[in-house]
Design a protein around this motif. Structure first.
Motif, short mmCIF file in Angstrom:
data_model
loop_
_atom_site.label_atom_id
_atom_site.label_comp_id
_atom_site.label_asym_id
_atom_site.label_seq_id
_atom_site.Cartn_x
_atom_site.Cartn_y
_atom_site.Cartn_z
N LEU A 1 0.82 -1.21 0.00
CA LEU A 1 0.00 0.00 0.00
C LEU A 1 0.85 1.26 0.00
CD1 LEU A 1 -2.60 -1.24 2.62
CD2 LEU A 1 -3.04 -0.86 0.19
N LEU A 2 1.97 1.21 0.73
CA LEU A 2 2.87 2.36 0.76
C LEU A 2 3.46 2.61 -0.63
CD1 LEU A 2 4.34 4.56 2.32
CD2 LEU A 2 6.08 2.86 2.94
N GLY A 3 3.86 1.54 -1.30
CA GLY A 3 4.40 1.67 -2.66
C GLY A 3 3.39 2.30 -3.59
N ASN A 4 2.13 1.88 -3.48
CA ASN A 4 1.06 2.48 -4.30
C ASN A 4 0.90 3.96 -3.99
OD1 ASN A 4 -1.23 0.44 -5.78
ND2 ASN A 4 0.37 -0.51 -4.56
N GLY A 5 0.97 4.31 -2.71
CA GLY A 5 0.83 5.71 -2.31
C GLY A 5 1.96 6.57 -2.84
N ILE A 6 3.18 6.06 -2.80
CA ILE A 6 4.34 6.81 -3.31
C ILE A 6 4.18 7.05 -4.81
CG2 ILE A 6 6.84 6.76 -3.66
CD1 ILE A 6 7.05 5.13 -1.09
N GLY A 7 3.61 6.05 -5.51
CA GLY A 7 3.35 6.23 -6.94
C GLY A 7 2.44 7.41 -7.20
N SER B 1 4.59 -0.35 -17.87
CA SER B 1 4.12 -1.73 -17.99
C SER B 1 5.27 -2.70 -18.23
CB SER B 1 3.09 -1.84 -19.11
OG SER B 1 3.70 -1.66 -20.38
N ILE B 2 6.41 -2.20 -18.72
CA ILE B 2 7.60 -3.04 -18.91
C ILE B 2 8.45 -3.03 -17.64
CG2 ILE B 2 9.77 -3.27 -20.19
CD1 ILE B 2 8.30 -2.19 -22.64
N ILE B 3 8.59 -1.85 -17.04
CA ILE B 3 9.43 -1.73 -15.84
C ILE B 3 8.84 -2.51 -14.67
CG2 ILE B 3 10.33 -0.12 -14.12
CD1 ILE B 3 10.47 1.99 -16.32
N TYR B 4 7.52 -2.46 -14.51
CA TYR B 4 6.89 -3.10 -13.35
C TYR B 4 7.22 -4.59 -13.24
CZ TYR B 4 3.22 -5.65 -10.91
OH TYR B 4 2.55 -6.56 -10.13
N PRO B 5 6.96 -5.41 -14.26
CA PRO B 5 7.26 -6.85 -14.09
C PRO B 5 8.74 -7.14 -13.90
CG PRO B 5 6.57 -6.37 -16.36
CD PRO B 5 6.31 -5.15 -15.56
N LEU B 6 9.61 -6.34 -14.53
CA LEU B 6 11.06 -6.55 -14.34
C LEU B 6 11.47 -6.22 -12.90
CD1 LEU B 6 12.52 -5.09 -17.66
CD2 LEU B 6 12.14 -7.49 -17.06
N SER B 7 10.79 -5.25 -12.30
CA SER B 7 11.13 -4.89 -10.92
C SER B 7 10.78 -6.01 -9.95
CB SER B 7 10.39 -3.60 -10.52
OG SER B 7 8.99 -3.82 -10.42
N ILE B 8 9.82 -6.86 -10.30
CA ILE B 8 9.47 -8.00 -9.44
C ILE B 8 10.66 -8.95 -9.33
CG2 ILE B 8 7.97 -10.02 -9.21
CD1 ILE B 8 5.80 -8.44 -10.69
N VAL B 9 11.32 -9.20 -10.46
CA VAL B 9 12.49 -10.08 -10.46
C VAL B 9 13.61 -9.48 -9.61
CG1 VAL B 9 14.19 -11.26 -11.90
CG2 VAL B 9 11.88 -10.85 -12.78
N ILE C 1 9.49 -1.29 -4.40
CA ILE C 1 9.71 -0.91 -5.80
C ILE C 1 8.62 -1.42 -6.74
CG2 ILE C 1 11.24 -1.25 -7.78
CD1 ILE C 1 13.60 -0.96 -5.82
N PRO C 2 8.30 -2.73 -6.77
CA PRO C 2 7.27 -3.15 -7.74
C PRO C 2 5.91 -2.54 -7.45
CG PRO C 2 7.85 -4.95 -6.25
CD PRO C 2 8.84 -3.88 -6.02
N PHE C 3 5.58 -2.36 -6.19
CA PHE C 3 4.29 -1.76 -5.86
C PHE C 3 4.26 -0.27 -6.17
CE2 PHE C 3 4.66 -5.48 -3.01
CZ PHE C 3 3.59 -6.20 -3.50
N PHE C 4 5.43 0.38 -6.14
CA PHE C 4 5.52 1.77 -6.57
C PHE C 4 5.16 1.87 -8.05
CE2 PHE C 4 8.30 4.71 -8.91
CZ PHE C 4 7.77 5.92 -8.48
N PHE C 5 5.75 1.01 -8.87
CA PHE C 5 5.50 1.08 -10.31
C PHE C 5 4.06 0.69 -10.65
CE2 PHE C 5 10.23 0.61 -10.63
CZ PHE C 5 10.45 1.85 -11.22
N SER C 6 3.53 -0.32 -9.97
CA SER C 6 2.14 -0.70 -10.26
C SER C 6 1.17 0.40 -9.79
CB SER C 6 1.79 -2.03 -9.58
OG SER C 6 1.90 -1.93 -8.18
#
Length: 787
Positions: free
Chosen positions: A47-53, A76-84, A119-124
């Motif tokens: 939730l914090l990552g979403n808020g920072i976005g 949409s490309i950066i988000y899935p790569l950030s999961i890895v 990081i991934p939740f920020f991008f999503s």
């Protein structure tokens, strides 16, 4: 443009599926790597990552759709790569929370570790809030898509984590994100890149050319075992709720409470760990079981009908077989344990295995038993650490004991085995549960039905459905003396009859049991919490009191802190730091762009509104998920199923909210939650006996309308915000998300002290307050561009 809108809607569904799937998956991964008590942080970090976005978009205004679509494709490309990258970082960083008092570098690892989760939740979150901004005219539908996708993600993870490794399950989340990218990047320069990436990760998931295993905490039993020569993992099993490892090692021996009168050898070799913890040996030999404390069962009850709860490793099954018991029912929550015992135990003719939570089985069954035994299923927990405070346990509550006791035949007995603690904590709390349960069942002199004794490292409680006879008391005394076990509680027991074999400087167990029985204020005055847990507060391992803080801080860095009381402080400290960080995030636009935020006070009331509904949503979601752990049988079922119902119905609520935007929905929601909070305990208790599919159906009936209403407050207020400025949308998204961070932590901590019902009542008050704020906020357009 209509086709682009459809692609965007579907892409948002895939992003939301991936995001919630990742969130649930990370709670499982963190349970394995650090422990269940740390997994709750993932919800807040997401939730914090979403808020920072959303906050990021406050600084970087994107008004035009063409410009916005470029950012969406890139995100949409950066988000899935950030999961890895997050998965790799979590497994490479040597973060050890218990070394914080001594090692300053652990603060740095702490920062990197949790930033990697953000990081991934920020991008999503950035992707979703940007979509809401540039396609604001369809924000009702867009917001609905995020809920629908999230509900699918929370359910889909149940399938994948049971058949894939942690690394393989993570790749599924990446693939889901890249499917969104494929939709958004069509007819753009990023199309080829997104296609190549998608095919690459599909290949990695299917053909598995390599595997990145999760790194276990060094304090876990499995980590300690693997340091010993000749130790190896024979097999690993997974299901939705656990990872079970079969380990072979020459040092594995298991016979808790064994009398020191036994002078033979203990069997060794093969053990079981669950999520790397709770090491138990698989027992096939029975030559030492007569010397165990629980063998008192068959001194008192021969040829009995026996129910054994969670005998991991089979120790108590072997004991019962050794006593020639012909009718044995064994309950396991985890079906993997049944499969393992069927593989290693030779004689299964007298055993009936049940795979179910024991509370649910007892609620559904009319069977009566002569003996009900609760095996010692956990490893030794140093309760002073407080690290297990957040772990729910519905087996050790007053309601649980009453359910067990009412399934005893006349003169039947229930036996509990717990680890011996100094100072006494587990033992006193369990004794308090038994006393409270008996009194609530109408037993006037409960002390005449309870016996307890201790070995060198365990405490055994025996509770009878009726008063112990003189003959039974005589048998218990002869047994304890023959095995050198010390009696700690027995009606009429004298202090001279205690502390004879495992001699202590002072027999605090006998003394404290007497005080707990006779003195009403003893529990309040005791330095640890020993009040009896209930289903509304099922935190058996939460013993922390605020009075301990000064002692802990005084010894900070001078004692081995996991065993000096700092575990709970570290958890609470982590929560506090993240809350402070969240507040800083909300204030960041004011701090860095104070001069360029003219007249933001015009939506100040609505800012408070979004903050309140952000807190209130999680004040409903978190306690309901925790309350339904018992109802649905497993934490992961409650997390996934309840979340799916809540999010899916919220999605439909968001979609239809445009038609009800003039209605006092938030006020209605507050009243509805109040009704749910009052009626829920009675509904759950009455319907616990129903089959699983009916319980899920009842969840839909109870939670569905609630979620439908909860999906409306945000989009309804967003419609009003748009009349001031479209660029205020990310700000409102951020406030709502960051407020949810606060509530995700506070709801759990408050529940520990006050119960789930109280938190739901607070959420009801918050929603009613938000409804009044919305009603009093002006509804007019302002030409100024307010970020």
């Amino acid at each position: 443009m209509k086709k682009d809108n459809i692609s965007l809607f579907i892409a948002l569904i895939f992003v939301s599926i991936s995001q919630l799937y990742l969130q649930v998956l990370l709670t499982r991964i963190f349970s394995i790597t650090q422990g269940y008590h740390w997994a709750f942080l993932i919800v807040g970090l997401a939730l914090l990552g979403n808020g920072i976005g959303g906050i990021y978009l406050v600084f970087k205004k994107v008004i035009y759709k063409e410009e916005g679509m470029k950012y969406l494709r890139l995100l949409s490309i950066i988000y899935p790569l950030s999961i890895v990258l997050t998965y790799i970082a979590v497994n490479l960083l040597p973060f050890d929370p218990f070394l914080i008092p001594w090692s300053k570098i652990q603060f740095f690892y702490f920062f990197l570790n949790f930033i990697s989760f953000l990081i991934p939740f920020f991008f999503s979150g950035l992707l979703v809030s940007l979509s809401l901004t540039i396609f604001h005219e369809t924000h009702f539908t867009l917001y609905s898509m995020t809920f629908i996708g999230a509900s699918i993600g929370s359910i889909s993870v149940l399938f994948f984590i049971s058949i894939l490794s942690e690394f393989g399950a993570m790749l599924v989340s990446v693939i889901l994100g890249l499917l969104a990218s494929l939709l958004l990047c069509q007819r753009s320069r990023y199309n080829t890149l997104s296609t190549i990436l998608l095919l690459t990760f599909v290949y990695l998931a299917i053909y598995k050319p390599f595997e990145i295993s999760v790194r276990l905490s060094p304090y876990k039993d499995l980590s300690q075992l693997l340091k010993i020569p000749q130790t190896k993992v024979l097999a690993t099993y997974r299901n939705v709720n656990s990872r079970v490892d079969i380990v072979e090692s020459p040092v594995i021996r298991y016979a808790p409470g064994l009398s020191y009168k036994y002078n033979g050898k203990l069997p060794s070799g093969i053990g079981i760990t669950t999520d790397g913890e709770n090491l138990k040996a698989i027992i096939t030999s029975n030559h030492f079981t007569d010397y165990l404390p629980q063998s008192i069962l068959y001194v008192l009850k021969k040829n009995s009908k026996v129910l054994i709860v969670e005998p991991v490793g089979g120790l108590d099954i072997v004991l019962a077989l050794n006593k020639d018991i012909k009718d044995i029912t064994v309950i396991f929550e985890n079906p993997i344990m049944v499969d393992i015992l069927k593989k290693y135990l030779l004689d299964l003719s007298n055993i009936r295995f049940i795979v179910e939570h024991p509370r649910i089985y007892l609620a559904q069954s009319r069977e009566m038993f002569d003996v009900i035994q609760f095996s010692l299923e956990e490893s030794f927990y140093v309760v002073a650490s407080g690290s297990y405070s957040l772990r729910e346990n519905y087996k050790y509550t007053v309601e649980s004991f009453k359910s067990v006791y009412t399934h005893l035949n006349p003169d039947g007995i229930v036996l509990f085995t717990r680890w011996l603690q100094r100072p006494p904590v587990e033992e006193l709390r369990l004794f308090n549960i038994i006393l409270t349960g008996l009194r609530e069942l109408g037993v006037k002199e409960p002390e005449k039905r309870i016996v307890s004794f201790r070995s060198l490292n365990t405490m055994t409680f025996i509770v009878k459905n009726g008063e112990f006879t003189l003959e039974e008391i005589s048998k218990i005394k002869r047994f304890s003396e023959s095995m050198s076990f010390d009696l700690t509680f027995l009606y009429g027991l004298k202090s001279s009859e205690t502390n004879r074999f495992n001699v202590l400087p002072e027999d605090i167990y006998f003394e404290y049991f007497q005080k707990l029985l006779r003195e009403e204020d003893f529990s309040k005055d005791y330095p640890f919490r020993i009040d009896p847990p209930r289903d509304d507060r099922p935190f058996f391992f939460h013993f922390f009191k605020k009075d301990q803080i000064s002692i802990i801080l005084k010894n900070w860095g001078r004692t081995w802190q996991p065993f000096g009381g700092a575990g709970y402080i570290i958890i609470i400290g982590t929560i506090f730091l993240l809350i402070m960080f969240s507040v800083l995030i909300i204030m960041l636009p004011f701090i860095l762009k104070r001069g360029t935020l003219p007249r933001l006070h015009k939506i100040s009331k609505l800012s408070i509104y979004f903050f309140i509904i952000g807190v209130a949503y999680l004040f409903v979601e978190i306690p309901i998920m925790q309350r339904f752990i018992l109802y649905l049988g497993k934490p992961i079922y409650s997390f996934s199923i309840i979340l799916a119902i809540l999010l899916l119905s919220s999605g439909f609520g968001s979609f239809y909210s445009i038609r009800l935007s003039k209605s006092p929905i938030t006020l209605i929601l507050g009243v509805f939650i109040l009704a749910i909070s009052i009626s829920l305990p009675f509904i759950l208790e009455f319907s616990l006996r129903y089959p699983f599919y009916l319980r899920v159906l009842l969840c839909i009936i109870m939670i569905g309308p609630l979620g439908f209403l909860m999906g409306m407050p945000f989009p309804i207020a967003l419609e009003k915000v748009k009349k001031y400025s479209v660029n205020a949308i990310p700000w409102c998204w951020a406030i709502n998300g960051v407020a949810s961070v606060l509530s995700s932590f506070l709801s759990t901590v408050i529940s520990i002290y006050t119960g789930f019902t109280f938190v739901l009542i607070v959420s009801s008050i918050l929603y009613i307050s938000a409804g009044l704020i919305l009603f009093l906020s002006p509804d007019k357009r302002n030409k100024e561009d307010i970020p």
